[in-house]
Design an enzyme around this catalytic site. Structure first.
Site, PDB file in Angstrom:
ATOM      1  N   SER A  99       0.795  -1.231   0.000  1.00  0.00           N
ATOM      2  CA  SER A  99       0.000   0.000   0.000  1.00  0.00           C
ATOM      3  C   SER A  99       0.822   1.274   0.000  1.00  0.00           C
ATOM      4  O   SER A  99       0.251   2.359  -0.068  1.00  0.00           O
ATOM      5  CB  SER A  99      -0.964   0.003   1.182  1.00  0.00           C
ATOM      6  OG  SER A  99      -2.044  -0.866   0.935  1.00  0.00           O
ATOM      7  N   LYS A 102      -0.017   3.592  -2.692  1.00  0.00           N
ATOM      8  CA  LYS A 102      -1.091   4.578  -2.577  1.00  0.00           C
ATOM      9  C   LYS A 102      -0.576   6.015  -2.633  1.00  0.00           C
ATOM     10  O   LYS A 102      -1.110   6.833  -3.396  1.00  0.00           O
ATOM     11  CB  LYS A 102      -1.896   4.339  -1.296  1.00  0.00           C
ATOM     12  CG  LYS A 102      -2.790   3.106  -1.337  1.00  0.00           C
ATOM     13  CD  LYS A 102      -3.542   2.962  -0.019  1.00  0.00           C
ATOM     14  CE  LYS A 102      -4.619   1.898  -0.100  1.00  0.00           C
ATOM     15  NZ  LYS A 102      -4.067   0.555  -0.249  1.00  0.00           N
ATOM     16  N   TYR A 220     -10.779   2.098   4.777  1.00  0.00           N
ATOM     17  CA  TYR A 220      -9.633   1.643   4.002  1.00  0.00           C
ATOM     18  C   TYR A 220     -10.105   0.621   2.979  1.00  0.00           C
ATOM     19  O   TYR A 220     -10.697  -0.398   3.343  1.00  0.00           O
ATOM     20  CB  TYR A 220      -8.616   1.013   4.956  1.00  0.00           C
ATOM     21  CG  TYR A 220      -7.229   0.863   4.407  1.00  0.00           C
ATOM     22  CD1 TYR A 220      -6.512   1.957   3.944  1.00  0.00           C
ATOM     23  CD2 TYR A 220      -6.621  -0.380   4.381  1.00  0.00           C
ATOM     24  CE1 TYR A 220      -5.221   1.825   3.472  1.00  0.00           C
ATOM     25  CE2 TYR A 220      -5.328  -0.534   3.914  1.00  0.00           C
ATOM     26  CZ  TYR A 220      -4.624   0.577   3.462  1.00  0.00           C
ATOM     27  OH  TYR A 220      -3.348   0.428   2.988  1.00  0.00           O
TER      28      TYR A 220
END
Length: 261
Positions: A99, A102, A220
């Protein structure tokens, strides 16, 4: 080197693979921790703790780099990069960064905002029509029987680009809870279970109800994956191409990518 596994190659939010090959070549020589106002003993405790995680088989290996005021205070590798063959972890071993992709996607999005190609308050459906008629999944419980049902209600406002950036779109992952909506996500096998494009992933997400009303809660989820698809639509290129052109090449990240070289 940064590498993405199959799903991350197709869906940016989940995972890049990275090594510090380029970083190592450019890092200054380590200095004594005290020179940058840090404790050598406490930094050593970080390495000891990570080594304990290796020994307890919670992780196969790890690389730890701590930089303060532009100087390297701590840089160590522990464990193995390949437990099957016993290959030791090195400071430039390839690793997935998951992640941490991101923020990379978000940086590119903000570049497009600065260039006037993307607006934070723009509705997601302007770029992805499948999100024009999203519903929110609301669980209802029968007070007499206790039976639960899932009701679909309309959104109070559209999902915006800003919502995707801050995870307030109502889109979830389906892996951190057991709500009715999350169970639908799991049944749809959107996560690591498929080899499909960003466009296909976005369509799969759009076919499912939202966990929350847009803008009302932090959740999330696949918001950044969908944002990656928005970037593709705006730029007319694949996300990997966009990343290389706008981030990796300008920053000299020549060993960064969505697949093994």
């Amino acid at each position: 080197m940064l590498i993405l596994p199959t799903f991350a190659r197709l869906s940016v939010a989940l995972s890049l693979l990275a090594s510090t090959t380029v970083a190592c070549a450019r890092l200054p020589a380590p200095v004594a921790a005290a020179e940058v106002g840090m404790s050598a003993g406490r930094l050593g405790a970080v390495g000891d703790w990570m080594q304990s995680q290796v020994e307890s088989k919670r992780v196969p290996g790890a690389v730890m780099l701590i930089v303060r005021n532009g100087q390297v205070a701590y840089f160590e590798a522990v464990g193995q990069q390949d437990p099957v063959h016993g290959t030791p972890m090195s400071k430039d071993s390839i690793s997935r960064i998951y992640s941490m992709t991101k923020p990379m996607t978000s940086v590119v999005a903000m570049m497009l905002v600065e260039e006037g190609k993307l607006q934070l308050d723009a509705p997601l459906s302007r770029f992805l029509l499948a999100f024009a008629t999203m519903k929110v999944g609301v669980e209802r419980k029968d007070p007499a029987t206790g039976a639960k049902t899932l009701e679909s209600v309309g959104t109070l406002r559209p999902i915006t680009v800003h919502d995707l950036l801050r995870h307030t779109s109502g889109i979830t992952y389906g892996v951190f809870g057991d709500s009715a909506v999350e169970r639908l996500y799991r049944a749809a096998q959107i996560g690591l279970h498929g080899d499909f494009t960003n466009a296909e992933l976005a369509d799969r997400v759009a076919a499912l109800p939202l966990q929350n009303q847009p803008g009302t809660a932090w959740e999330y989820g696949f918001s950044t994956d969908v944002l990656g698809r928005v970037l593709e639509v705006v730029e007319g290129q694949t996300l990997g191409t966009i990343m290389r052109r706008r981030l990796f090449a300008p920053l000299g990240m020549k060993d960064t990518g969505f697949g093994l070289p």
